[in-house]
Write an enzyme that holds these catalytic residues in place. Structure first.
Site, PDB file in Angstrom:
ATOM      1  CB  SER A 192     -24.336   4.601  36.954  1.00  0.00           C
ATOM      2  OG  SER A 192     -23.272   3.966  36.025  1.00  0.00           O
TER       3      SER A 192
ATOM      4  N   GLY B 286     -20.258   1.908  35.950  1.00  0.00           N
ATOM      5  CA  GLY B 286     -18.992   2.952  35.434  1.00  0.00           C
ATOM      6  C   GLY B 286     -19.505   3.609  34.357  1.00  0.00           C
TER       7      GLY B 286
ATOM      8  CE  LYS C 216     -15.993  -0.240  40.038  1.00  0.00           C
ATOM      9  NZ  LYS C 216     -16.258  -0.347  38.808  1.00  0.00           N
TER      10      LYS C 216
ATOM     11  CG  HIS D 147     -17.384  -6.416  40.435  1.00  0.00           C
ATOM     12  ND1 HIS D 147     -16.847  -5.907  39.225  1.00  0.00           N
ATOM     13  CD2 HIS D 147     -17.895  -5.335  40.915  1.00  0.00           C
ATOM     14  CE1 HIS D 147     -17.222  -4.790  39.303  1.00  0.00           C
ATOM     15  NE2 HIS D 147     -17.987  -4.439  40.258  1.00  0.00           N
TER      16      HIS D 147
ATOM     17  CD  GLU E 247     -22.297  -4.233  40.907  1.00  0.00           C
ATOM     18  OE1 GLU E 247     -22.350  -3.204  41.221  1.00  0.00           O
ATOM     19  OE2 GLU E 247     -21.230  -5.053  40.693  1.00  0.00           O
TER      20      GLU E 247
ATOM     21  CG  ASN F  16     -16.225  -2.248  44.149  1.00  0.00           C
ATOM     22  OD1 ASN F  16     -14.892  -2.309  44.536  1.00  0.00           O
ATOM     23  ND2 ASN F  16     -16.658  -2.766  43.007  1.00  0.00           N
TER      24      ASN F  16
ATOM     25  CD  GLU G 146     -15.124  -3.258  37.365  1.00  0.00           C
ATOM     26  OE1 GLU G 146     -14.335  -3.185  38.392  1.00  0.00           O
ATOM     27  OE2 GLU G 146     -15.799  -2.403  37.051  1.00  0.00           O
TER      28      GLU G 146
HETATM   29  C1  PEP Z   1     -19.561  -1.403  40.991  1.00  0.00           C
HETATM   30  O1  PEP Z   1     -18.374  -1.381  40.645  1.00  0.00           O
HETATM   31  O2  PEP Z   1     -19.807  -2.320  41.468  1.00  0.00           O
HETATM   32  C2  PEP Z   1     -20.388  -0.370  40.619  1.00  0.00           C
HETATM   33  C3  PEP Z   1     -21.494  -0.402  40.477  1.00  0.00           C
HETATM   34  O3  PEP Z   1     -19.670   0.602  40.133  1.00  0.00           O
HETATM   35  P1  PEP Z   1     -20.332   2.254  39.418  1.00  0.00           P
HETATM   36  O4  PEP Z   1     -21.176   2.669  40.773  1.00  0.00           O
HETATM   37  O5  PEP Z   1     -19.163   3.163  39.241  1.00  0.00           O
HETATM   38  O6  PEP Z   1     -21.137   1.949  38.560  1.00  0.00           O
END
Ligand code: PEP
Length: 262
Positions: A226, A190, A29, A113, A184, A27, A115
């Site tokens: 992460s 992040g 973003k 997601h 998630e 992703n 966000e």
């Molecule tokens: C994401 O944005 O779906 C995500 C898992 O981000 P990160 O791997 O940076 O934590």
């Protein structure tokens, strides 16, 4: 063996799990530009030969779908969007229809997601409508679910995820069987914090049970939050973790590929 009542149930699940092909999705973003993407996609194209038994894809910002398609076509790496409209077409300024993603040969799209849920107020019901719109266009929705830190600390993880999944499961077994779920935990996105493999497995097991009850027990469940090359293998060793949704680490070709290779 988090989530299992006995060793035999655990072994049986491991055997069934091995029949689900792993899936790693990046992703991006709101990152990238044409020069950066060119280098990243060339790196992925070059390194993908070392990855076997794993579907790999990148979900990129809409303006770069054309570039991504041009640079990945024929590589075996898929691509997709990070959001989709619930509407088929019409006066919805700023939205992107599933048919438009299909026009760029997208195979995947993220829906719900965290966000999008937190910055754009997306509700569980809207997320399910977006998943349905993607399926109608022949695109696989990756339905993201997960609890906040506050919810986790209050012991509400299962209840939150059940609530988020409910309208998606209501789409019916035939639809549910065609999607992917990504767990998630919001506190791990992040932040550099990752759920331990056992913590993640415990939630994945619960999601698997809900999917089984909905008649779609073989849906792939990805973990996100992460994920890096250094922690991917221990997460993927869990029987109900079928791959990863990767944010930050998907912007570095070698790191992303090392997750897929794990
Ligand atoms: C994401 O944005 O779906 C995500 C898992 O981000 P990160 O791997 O940076 O934590």
């Amino acid at each position: 063996m988090p989530g299992y009542s006995n060793f035999f149930e655990f072994i049986q699940t491991c055997m069934v799990n091995s029949s689900r092909k792993r899936l790693v999705i990046g992703n991006w973003k709101m990152h990238g530009d044409t020069a950066f993407n060119s280098e990243l996609l060339a790196g992925l194209r070059q390194g993908i030969a070392d990855v076997s038994n794993c579907d790999v894809a990148v979900c990129v910002p809409f303006p770069y779908l054309y570039q991504t398609r041009s640079l990945l076509e024929g590589s075996g790496i898929g691509w997709g969007g990070q959001d989709v409209s619930r509407h088929e077409k019409g006066a919805y300024t700023g939205e992107t229809a599933a048919s438009m993603l299909a026009d760029f040969a997208c195979r995947w799209v993220l829906v719900g997601h965290s966000e999008r849920r937190s910055y754009h107020g997306e509700t569980d019901s809207l997320v399910a409508q977006k998943a349905a719109a993607a399926l109608a266009a022949g695109i696989t929705p990756v339905v993201c679910v997960g609890e906040t830190q506050q919810q986790q600390e209050a012991g509400e993880t299962h209840a939150v995820i059940e609530r988020q999944l409910a309208p998606v499961l209501a789409l019916g077994a035939e639809s549910v069987a065609k999607l992917v779920v990504a767990y998630e935990p919001v506190w791990a996105i992040g932040t550099g914090l990752t759920a331990t493999p056992e913590q993640a497995q415990e939630v994945h097991r619960m999601i698997r049970e809900r999917l089984q009850a909905a008649g779609a027990g073989q849906v792939r469940i990805l973990y996100g939050g992460s994920v890096k090359g250094s922690n991917a293998a221990s997460l993927f060793a869990m029987p109900d973790i079928d791959g990863a949704l990767v944010g930050g680490a998907s912007l570095v070709a070698s790191e992303f590929l090392s997750i897929a290779a794990a």
